[in-house]
Design an enzyme around this catalytic site. Structure first.
Site, PDB file in Angstrom:
ATOM      1  N   HIS A  97      -6.279   5.242  -2.176  1.00 37.95           N
ATOM      2  CA  HIS A  97      -5.568   6.481  -1.836  1.00 37.95           C
ATOM      3  C   HIS A  97      -5.464   7.325  -3.107  1.00 37.95           C
ATOM      4  CE1 HIS A  97      -4.470   5.650   2.368  1.00 37.95           C
ATOM      5  NE2 HIS A  97      -4.451   4.385   1.999  1.00 37.95           N
ATOM      6  N   ASP A 125     -15.447  -1.385  11.217  1.00 37.62           N
ATOM      7  CA  ASP A 125     -15.066  -1.222  12.621  1.00 37.62           C
ATOM      8  C   ASP A 125     -15.903  -0.177  13.341  1.00 37.62           C
ATOM      9  OD1 ASP A 125     -14.110   1.051  11.393  1.00 37.62           O
ATOM     10  OD2 ASP A 125     -12.140   1.018  12.354  1.00 37.62           O
ATOM     11  N   GLU A 148       0.888  -1.168   0.000  1.00 36.05           N
ATOM     12  CA  GLU A 148       0.000   0.000   0.000  1.00 36.05           C
ATOM     13  C   GLU A 148       0.922   1.212   0.000  1.00 36.05           C
ATOM     14  OE1 GLU A 148      -2.524   0.691   3.448  1.00 36.05           O
ATOM     15  OE2 GLU A 148      -4.152   1.262   2.111  1.00 36.05           O
ATOM     16  N   ALA A 166      -2.513   8.011   6.249  1.00 35.11           N
ATOM     17  CA  ALA A 166      -1.404   7.904   7.191  1.00 35.11           C
ATOM     18  C   ALA A 166      -0.129   7.421   6.504  1.00 35.11           C
ATOM     19  CB  ALA A 166      -1.785   6.975   8.330  1.00 35.11           C
ATOM     20  N   ASP A 179      -7.447  -3.749   7.785  1.00 36.98           N
ATOM     21  CA  ASP A 179      -6.502  -2.628   7.649  1.00 36.98           C
ATOM     22  C   ASP A 179      -5.867  -2.376   9.027  1.00 36.98           C
ATOM     23  OD1 ASP A 179      -5.005  -0.637   6.485  1.00 36.98           O
ATOM     24  OD2 ASP A 179      -6.601   0.853   6.439  1.00 36.98           O
ATOM     25  N   ARG A 218     -22.716  15.542  -9.595  1.00 33.49           N
ATOM     26  CA  ARG A 218     -22.190  15.634 -10.968  1.00 33.49           C
ATOM     27  C   ARG A 218     -20.776  15.079 -11.075  1.00 33.49           C
ATOM     28  NH1 ARG A 218     -25.849  18.755 -13.636  1.00 33.49           N
ATOM     29  NH2 ARG A 218     -26.859  20.346 -12.356  1.00 33.49           N
ATOM     30  N   GLY A 248      -5.227   3.528   9.977  1.00 37.09           N
ATOM     31  CA  GLY A 248      -5.504   2.101  10.072  1.00 37.09           C
ATOM     32  C   GLY A 248      -6.484   1.847  11.202  1.00 37.09           C
TER      33      GLY A 248
HETATM   34 ZN    ZN Z   1      -3.900  -0.130   4.782  1.00 33.30          ZN
END
Ligand code: ZN
Length: 381
Positions: free
Chosen positions: A189, A242, A123, A134, A268, A221, A304
């Site tokens: 992201h 979560d 990631e 983060a 995550d 839009r 996370g």
């Molecule tokens: Zn992650």
């Protein structure tokens, strides 16, 4: 001593539906079709028996980080999640320098080789500075296919997924490269428009990294990535259930639109999962975990989760009121299929690994078996 075990009497969740009072037979490390006469029988009446969970996006737990921990620490993190029912785990890294990530890939590939983890998910660093979450901004870079190639080479065939912002220069070419090498290209992201997201899907992207989080909102839009990712049947969407990352209604919307065959519940998770509140590092960034919510010390971005998949299960069934079969699919079959592992894990069928979870009537975890061995001995009330 009998080596076969018969788990009898539970509500067994199979791909074909729920069997009340069903039997699952474990022979060695696998699920078997029939049992010898001298097999041990465990009575699970009043309990649920479901396949072990498969987490495709997980950065650590038990106080350990998959990005920076030693081998022993990584194994402790993996074990922590096993105690919560995750019998198959992909280790996720966060953004780092290219050399550091390549080195990490080498180390994690050895753990994948040994079967401790199911592979590696990168990631970052190929993500958008506008949606960095983060991840450290100074280490972010455009997805140059040659550099993407370097990372997956360093993983020696164990790279399972790369999350990238496909609208950046080189993004679509990188998606093509990943698809050609059998690595999942995950859109995330990202600051992409609807049209840019469609282009990336056409190029071979198949996953939405934590849908909704770290991407533009759905506008009237400007539908953005969310609409493109939800509407395309080729996309599996990750959801972090979560109670912090998503409003329950947003989760429902995604679940009902995509269906359980296209939703993968993920954690995550970061180091604090299964461990506790306090100060942690996520890559180079300081994170404060308070009441189970992880935030960057600087800026306060969510960093996370501290989620474990047993909690995601219970929440999905009791608070979100999703059907048990759908929750099981989103925690096991769908992510297993995505990883190309459904012939071995992801359902309670003969021939597969004996990876299973026992839950009580209130969906609290009461036992975990991985490859025929108890990780959590059955605690039956
Ligand atoms: Zn992650």
């Amino acid at each position: 001593m009998a080596t076969s075990k018969v788990l009898a009497g539970a509500q067994v969740v199979l791909p074909t539906g729920i069997v009340d009072g069903g039997r699952v037979i474990v022979e060695g490390t696998r699920i078997a079709g029939s049992a010898p006469a001298d097999a041990d029988v465990l009575d699970l009446t009043g309990h649920w028996l479901v396949p072990g969970f498969v987490d495709i996006h997980n950065h650590g737990g038990g106080g350990a980080s998959f990005t920076s921990g030693t081998v022993d620490e990584i194994l402790k993190g993996v074990h922590t999640h096993r105690l919560h029912g995750t019998t198959t785990i992909v280790a996720s890294t966060v953004t780092g320098g290219m050399d550091a990530l390549a080195q990490r890939a080498g180390l994690l590939s050895e753990l994948a080789e040994q079967g401790d983890i199911a592979g590696i998910h990168f990631e970052g660093p190929f993500i958008s500075p506008c949606r960095k979450g983060a991840h450290s901004e100074e280490l972010l870079r455009d997805p140059d296919p040659a550099e993407v190639r370097k990372l997956i080479d360093a993983a020696r065939g164990r790279a399972k997924m790369v999350t990238l912002a496909t609208e950046l220069p080189g993004g679509v070419d990188s998606v093509r490269l990943l698809a050609e090498h059998g690595v999942i290209a995950a859109i995330g992201h990202t600051d992409a428009t609807y049209e840019q997201t469609v282009e990336a899907i056409e190029a071979g992207a198949t996953v939405a990294t934590h849908l909704y989080n770290a991407m533009p909102v759905l506008g009237h839009r400007t539908p953005g990535p969310i609409a493109a990712l939800l509407e395309d049947e080729r996309i599996t969407v990750e959801l972090i259930n979560d109670g912090t990352h998503l409003h329950p209604a947003s989760l429902q919307l995604a679940f009902h639109h995509a269906g359980a065959d296209r939703v993968a519940f993920i954690t995550d998770a970061m180091d604090a999962a299964g461990f506790g509140d306090g100060r942690y590092l996520l890559g180079p960034l300081e994170v404060e975990v308070s009441e189970g919510v992880a935030r960057l010390v600087e800026g306060g971005s969510i960093a996370g989760s501290t989620l474990t998949l047993d909690r995601a299960f219970k929440r999905a069934v009791t608070l979100d009121r999703l059907p048990v079969e759908d929750v099981v699919a989103a925690l096991s079959a769908t992510p297993a299929r995505l990883l190309g592992l459904y012939d071995r894990v992801g359902s309670l069928e003969p021939g597969k690994d004996a990876d299973l979870v026992i839950l009580d009537a209130d969906f609290a975890l009461r036992g975990v078996m991985r490859r025929g061995e108890w990780v959590v001995e059955p605690q039956l009330g």
